[in-house]
Scaffold this active site. Structure first.
Site, PDB file in Angstrom:
ATOM      1  N   CYS A  18      40.295  33.895  42.072  1.00 53.36           N
ATOM      2  CA  CYS A  18      38.847  34.101  41.968  1.00 53.36           C
ATOM      3  C   CYS A  18      38.614  35.347  41.121  1.00 53.36           C
ATOM      4  O   CYS A  18      39.560  36.061  40.761  1.00 53.36           O
ATOM      5  CB  CYS A  18      38.242  34.283  43.361  1.00 53.36           C
ATOM      6  SG  CYS A  18      38.893  35.744  44.222  1.00 53.36           S
ATOM      7  N   HIS A  81      40.704  44.034  49.231  1.00 52.11           N
ATOM      8  CA  HIS A  81      40.097  43.750  50.539  1.00 52.11           C
ATOM      9  C   HIS A  81      39.104  44.819  50.984  1.00 52.11           C
ATOM     10  O   HIS A  81      38.346  44.609  51.926  1.00 52.11           O
ATOM     11  CB  HIS A  81      41.195  43.618  51.600  1.00 52.11           C
ATOM     12  CG  HIS A  81      42.321  42.730  51.159  1.00 52.11           C
ATOM     13  ND1 HIS A  81      43.486  43.221  50.603  1.00 52.11           N
ATOM     14  CD2 HIS A  81      42.442  41.391  51.172  1.00 52.11           C
ATOM     15  CE1 HIS A  81      44.273  42.203  50.291  1.00 52.11           C
ATOM     16  NE2 HIS A  81      43.665  41.087  50.622  1.00 52.11           N
ATOM     17  N   CYS A 103      36.853  44.036  45.954  1.00 51.46           N
ATOM     18  CA  CYS A 103      36.052  42.960  45.354  1.00 51.46           C
ATOM     19  C   CYS A 103      34.574  43.316  45.466  1.00 51.46           C
ATOM     20  O   CYS A 103      34.114  43.724  46.542  1.00 51.46           O
ATOM     21  CB  CYS A 103      36.324  41.653  46.090  1.00 51.46           C
ATOM     22  SG  CYS A 103      35.215  40.318  45.570  1.00 51.46           S
ATOM     23  N   GLU A 133      40.162  43.272  55.338  1.00 53.13           N
ATOM     24  CA  GLU A 133      38.734  43.277  54.961  1.00 53.13           C
ATOM     25  C   GLU A 133      37.861  43.667  56.152  1.00 53.13           C
ATOM     26  O   GLU A 133      36.892  44.427  56.010  1.00 53.13           O
ATOM     27  CB  GLU A 133      38.310  41.907  54.420  1.00 53.13           C
ATOM     28  CG  GLU A 133      36.871  41.920  53.919  1.00 53.13           C
ATOM     29  CD  GLU A 133      36.353  40.564  53.479  1.00 53.13           C
ATOM     30  OE1 GLU A 133      35.146  40.319  53.645  1.00 53.13           O
ATOM     31  OE2 GLU A 133      37.160  39.742  52.974  1.00 53.13           O
ATOM     32  N   THR A 172      34.279  37.762  53.939  1.00 49.98           N
ATOM     33  CA  THR A 172      33.951  36.873  52.812  1.00 49.98           C
ATOM     34  C   THR A 172      34.828  35.626  52.738  1.00 49.98           C
ATOM     35  O   THR A 172      34.533  34.714  51.980  1.00 49.98           O
ATOM     36  CB  THR A 172      34.078  37.630  51.476  1.00 49.98           C
ATOM     37  OG1 THR A 172      35.447  38.046  51.317  1.00 49.98           O
ATOM     38  CG2 THR A 172      33.153  38.828  51.420  1.00 49.98           C
ATOM     39  N   SER A 230      47.028  35.328  54.051  1.00 51.16           N
ATOM     40  CA  SER A 230      45.813  35.146  53.245  1.00 51.16           C
ATOM     41  C   SER A 230      44.798  34.348  54.054  1.00 51.16           C
ATOM     42  O   SER A 230      44.991  33.164  54.323  1.00 51.16           O
ATOM     43  CB  SER A 230      46.158  34.401  51.948  1.00 51.16           C
ATOM     44  OG  SER A 230      44.989  33.869  51.358  1.00 51.16           O
ATOM     45  N   SER A 231      43.703  35.001  54.439  1.00 53.13           N
ATOM     46  CA  SER A 231      42.691  34.344  55.266  1.00 53.13           C
ATOM     47  C   SER A 231      42.125  33.114  54.575  1.00 53.13           C
ATOM     48  O   SER A 231      42.022  32.038  55.166  1.00 53.13           O
ATOM     49  CB  SER A 231      41.562  35.336  55.584  1.00 53.13           C
ATOM     50  OG  SER A 231      40.494  34.684  56.236  1.00 53.13           O
ATOM     51  N   ASN A 232      41.755  33.236  53.300  1.00 49.67           N
ATOM     52  CA  ASN A 232      41.104  32.092  52.636  1.00 49.67           C
ATOM     53  C   ASN A 232      42.068  30.924  52.490  1.00 49.67           C
ATOM     54  O   ASN A 232      41.662  29.763  52.568  1.00 49.67           O
ATOM     55  CB  ASN A 232      40.480  32.526  51.302  1.00 49.67           C
ATOM     56  CG  ASN A 232      41.474  32.661  50.181  1.00 49.67           C
ATOM     57  OD1 ASN A 232      41.792  31.696  49.497  1.00 49.67           O
ATOM     58  ND2 ASN A 232      41.987  33.872  49.976  1.00 49.67           N
ATOM     59  N   SER A 275      44.182  34.008  45.943  1.00 44.47           N
ATOM     60  CA  SER A 275      45.116  35.016  45.423  1.00 44.47           C
ATOM     61  C   SER A 275      46.430  34.399  44.944  1.00 44.47           C
ATOM     62  O   SER A 275      47.400  35.119  44.694  1.00 44.47           O
ATOM     63  CB  SER A 275      45.379  36.102  46.478  1.00 44.47           C
ATOM     64  OG  SER A 275      45.611  35.542  47.744  1.00 44.47           O
TER      65      SER A 275
END
Length: 320
Positions: A18, A81, A103, A133, A172, A230-232, A275
């Site tokens: 991203c 983060h 970010c 984060e 996020t 990685s959360s996302n 990421s």
């Protein structure tokens, strides 16, 4: 004609890097080019081992705390983060030259939380305990003025000081659907709670989840390329599972593949967390192409054109 079994690979688009991740990596690379190694980085710049190792090879030194960094004139970079307020304060007290790779969409959440606090509201943060984060966002406000909510059950247990003077913000990189359920529970219990002007879950997280929703119900298995921390990326795997994909796995590299997961598979979906670099997706397609007659299709659900500027110090130097 190939004797290999046929396999259709459906590539989710958007996937992978991203704008915030791209910017963070650029910051480290530009700092290395301009100032030379070492460049110290507090925490993994983004949650991807391949990215971190490639930056290490160029001279980046990763630490978890500033206390690990010796007295130095070398640049110090804060990860994408975000960090608690105490971190830049500590860096300033040691006269460190630091570059903030937070970010901009995370910084937006920080500003929202600070504004609510300034207006006397108690802040609720929807997120996952211990994620950097979340640590960074909670660290923007004095202790006791921001509370973490992880689940709908947490909403029922939450006892605010003043139920009529609340606001919520969110991490996020959460599941869009899970967050919606928590927000519904919050607004049902606290009708006067103030919401963000614009959704805190970032555009990239939302877009990648929507692409998985479009692909996962139609394939035999789904691979999410990303790191376990990685959360996302974790949310993408959960989304694929939730919409009915029989096999949904999160892996970092092609070498992590367990081929027994893909016995009899004729269609495969692939996506990558925000990421994860595209080279890791290509690596996985290549190893499947050794075992199958592969056809690759791209399923695009959104176009992404967002880009973020690097810090002024690096823009100025780059212009020169």
């Amino acid at each position: 004609m190939s004797d290999l079994p046929r396999l259709t690979i459906k590539l989710c688009a958007p996937r992978g890097f991203c704008a915030g991740v791209d910017r963070a990596i650029q910051i480290v690379e530009l700092a290395l080019e301009r100032y030379g190694p070492p460049v110290y980085v507090r925490h993994e710049i983004v949650h991807n081992r391949f990215v971190v190792d490639s930056l290490k090879a160029k001279g980046a030194v990763f630490v978890e705390e500033l206390s690990e960094i010796p007295e130095t004139d070398a640049p110090v970079v804060f990860s994408a983060h975000g960090v608690p307020k105490a971190v830049p304060s500590e860096a300033a007290s040691r006269n460190m030259f630091y570059l903030d790779a937070t970010c901009p969409l995370v910084s937006k959440v920080h500003k929202e939380a600070q504004l609510h606090h300034k207006r006397g509201r108690e802040v609720v943060l929807i997120g996952h305990a211990g994620h950097p984060e979340v640590v960074g966002t909670m660290g923007q406000l004095p202790e006791g003025t921001i509370s973490l909510i992880e689940t709908v059950d947490d909403v029922a247990r939450f006892e605010p000081r003043d139920a009529g003077n609340l606001a919520w913000v969110s991490q996020t990189t959460l599941s869009v659907d899970d967050t919606h359920a928590i927000v519904e529970a919050l607004t049902a219990r606290f009708p006067e709670i103030v919401s963000p002007h614009k959704d805190d879950i970032c555009y990239a997280t939302t877009n990648r989840q929507e692409a998985v929703k479009a692909v996962a119900p139609d394939v035999d298995a789904m691979i999410v390329v990303g790191a376990p921390n990685s959360s996302n990326s974790q949310r993408l795997r959960e989304v694929a599972e939730r919409v009915g994909c029989p096999v949904s796995v999160l892996i970092q590299r092609a070498s992590d593949l367990d081929w027994s997961d893909f016995d009899g598979v004729r269609s495969l979906g692939i996506t990558a967390g925000a990421s994860a670099p595209e080279t890791l997706v290509e690596e996985i397609i290549a190893v499947f192409a050794e075992r199958y007659a592969v056809t690759v299709e791209t399923v695009r659900t959104a176009e992404e054109t967002i880009a973020f500027n690097v810090p002024r110090e690096l823009r100025t130097e780059a212009a020169e």
